[in-house]
Design an enzyme around this catalytic site. Structure first.
Site, PDB file in Angstrom:
ATOM      1  N   TYR A 116       0.852  -1.190   0.000  1.00 52.97           N
ATOM      2  CA  TYR A 116       0.000   0.000   0.000  1.00 52.97           C
ATOM      3  C   TYR A 116       0.889   1.242   0.000  1.00 52.97           C
ATOM      4  CZ  TYR A 116      -4.095  -2.890   1.072  1.00 52.97           C
ATOM      5  OH  TYR A 116      -5.115  -3.810   1.014  1.00 52.97           O
ATOM      6  N   GLU A 117       0.392   2.330  -0.583  1.00 50.49           N
ATOM      7  CA  GLU A 117       1.246   3.513  -0.753  1.00 50.49           C
ATOM      8  C   GLU A 117       1.622   4.176   0.574  1.00 50.49           C
ATOM      9  OE1 GLU A 117      -1.139   5.772  -3.418  1.00 50.49           O
ATOM     10  OE2 GLU A 117      -2.384   6.621  -1.849  1.00 50.49           O
ATOM     11  N   SER A 118       0.979   3.758   1.657  1.00 49.93           N
ATOM     12  CA  SER A 118       1.357   4.266   2.972  1.00 49.93           C
ATOM     13  C   SER A 118       2.708   3.699   3.416  1.00 49.93           C
ATOM     14  CB  SER A 118       0.279   3.913   3.996  1.00 49.93           C
ATOM     15  OG  SER A 118      -0.054   2.548   3.908  1.00 49.93           O
ATOM     16  N   GLY A 119       3.326   2.844   2.599  1.00 47.47           N
ATOM     17  CA  GLY A 119       4.657   2.345   2.932  1.00 47.47           C
ATOM     18  C   GLY A 119       4.649   0.967   3.574  1.00 47.47           C
TER      19      GLY A 119
END
Lengths: 250, 264
Positions: A50-53
């Site tokens: 996920y782009e939240s890392g």
């Protein structure tokens, strides 16, 4: 026979496109539902990013946002946002990007920025790009999960937020959208023209319905397939997932 | 060295009318309390910077604090649109809002350049999109070694960066963990910084994967337990998903929003 909704068919069809062991960059909403379903059915070794890392997230419930705490708690590694885009996405390490769309056109260009009017004075202001332009450019391939309607499926998007299947000369490392999974069927870009073509219909859906839900003259493949309906197992797991959305792990 | 002060005093000292202000926290550790204090102190003409302007910027924009927004995704995560943001863009209510729109990869790299003391960052991004035609801070650049054409975006160097963290010690050293977002880069790119924290402890216990910001790169620290609500602080609170849903009808209606503002 199991009764199921068109949305459930869409999520199941999208989940089946993910092979076990693939690395998938997941957008929130419909793509996240499908990817989590795949991990709980045929693809237990699917790596969710996920782009939240959060790399290798194994959420026990369906996250409500890409920053849900359950993603960090269950991830193999949590990295910063610059790192997830620069080290992990940009070099082309990721097999498949799973994206949604507000508006999509004949060549699978995606718009999540503005609808109608012009950019400075739009009819509808949408959230914007987020991670999508670079996910669409850099993943080895892209799957789009979106409900099909004349409003969403337009001849030409009002704004190109993320580039679709026509990408010659742009220097991208990824092949771009290989399939668009909708609540009616599956569309794939023609290998020569990159134009989206109806290649499969979900059970009970007619070509006419798919054409009516498309804002351009939809091409239909000669060997049009029918998607196998959801199995009882797929439906059970999907409904269980949906029931836990944003909530406590069950 | 970061001085520990009250939230009121920190905002009064650090945030000035006309400043460029970045409140960061990528869906986690969002500095809501600090945003509310900026609203209470009636700051005006701010250029607000944030990758994901969610409710906190919807509130600041609706309160008339902002003249410009630099961002990459403006929505209510998992719920829908930001209606104060939309109202400002479409109908200039309560004041016009100028937009400088990027992608996440571009914004993240802009902070990295700012934190690195560089004038710009290079990435593979934006090519083929219409953002290139609307945003002046996206330009092509040719690699001097390979001749490949890439994309350049200018550094972000906000006047003030504000982030929320789990802990500070009494000397003002800060530790945050969980989803760490772009907070380190935001603080290091800014001229001044404020960190609000859940807890002030005698000693920071090292944690795997945590970001530690030493006291000497932070201007002020304020002890604000619950300062990330309705977002969350990993290990201290959970995300108040219900509030994000309840915000939708409030943000949608100017009168309901004005009532919310009066009660703040």
């Amino acid at each position: 026979m199991n009764a199921y909704s068109a949305d459930e068919m869409m999520s199941v069809a999208a989940s089946r496109t993910l092979r076990d062991g693939a690395v998938c960059f997941v957008g929130i909403g419909l793509p996240s539902t499908a990817a989590n379903l795949a991990r709980r059915t045929h693809a237990p070794n699917l790596v969710l990013i996920y782009e939240s890392g959060t790399i290798g997230a194994k959420p026990g419930h369906l996250p409500l946002s890409i920053g849900d705490g359950v993603l960090a708690e269950t991830a193999d590694s949590v990295v910063s946002v610059p790192e997830i885009f620069n080290y992990w996405l940009q070099p082309g390490r990721i097999d498949v990007g799973f994206l949604g769309a507000a508006q999509l056109d004949r060549f699978a260009n995606i718009n999540t920025t503005v609808i109608g009017g012009d950019y400075r004075d739009p009819k509808v202001r949408l959230p914007g790009a987020g991670g999508a332009p670079e996910i669409a450019a850099s993943c080895k391939e892209v799957t789009v999960v979106v409900r099909q309607s004349p409003r969403a499926f337009v001849e030409r998007v009002d704004f190109v937020t993320s580039v679709g299947a026509k990408r010659d000369g742009l220097g991208f490392r990824g092949a771009g959208p290989r399939r668009v999974i909708t609540d009616l069927g599956v569309l794939s870009p023609d290998p020569d023209t990159a134009e989206l073509t109806l290649t499969a219909l979900h059970p009970g859906v007619t070509v006419e319905q798919a054409r009516d839900a498309t804002g351009w003259d939809l091409a239909v493949a000669a060997d049009l397939e029918t998607t196998p309906p959801p199995t009882a197992e797929e439906l059970k797991i999907l409904r269980h997932l949906e029931a836990t959305k944003g909530g406590v792990s069950a | 060295m970061a001085e520990l002060v009250s939230l009121h005093d920190a905002v009064a000292e650090l945030v000035r009318d006309g400043d460029t202000v970045a409140l960061e926290g990528f869906t986690h550790l969002i500095p809501f309390a600090a945003g509310h204090e900026i609203i209470r102190q009636k700051r005006r003409d701010l250029t607000l910077v944030r990758m994901t302007p969610d409710l906190v910027y919807d509130q600041l924009i609706g309160a008339g604090c902002a003249r410009k927004l630099i961002f990459s995704w403006g929505g209510n995560p998992g719920v829908g649109s930001l209606h104060r943001f939309r109202d400002a863009v479409k109908d200039s209510w309560p004041v016009p809002l100028e937009l400088e729109e990027h992608s996440h990869a571009g914004m993240a790299n802009r902070y990295v350049a700012g934190a690195s003391g560089l004038p710009f960052a290079v990435l593979r991004g934006y090519v083929g999109t219409d953002l290139v035609h609307q945003t002046e801070t996206i330009k092509p650049i040719t690699c001097p070694f390979t001749g490949e054409v890439l994309t350049a975006v200018p550094a972000l160097n906000p006047d003030v960066a504000i982030v929320h963290a789990q802990q500070a010690d009494r000397a003002g050293n800060v530790q945050l963990w969980g989803i760490v977002g772009v907070q380190k880069e935001a603080v290091l790119s800014a001229r001044r910084s404020l960190v609000t924290v859940e807890e002030v402890v005698d000693r920071l216990e090292p944690r795997p994967g945590a970001v530690v910001l030493p006291s000497w790169v932070i201007t002020r620290v304020a002890h604000v337990p619950g300062g990330a609500h309705p977002s969350y602080a990993h290990g201290y609170s959970v995300r108040d998903n219900e509030f994000y849903q309840k915000w939708d009808p409030i943000g949608r209606d100017r009168e309901a929003f004005t009532r919310w503002l009066e009660d703040l």
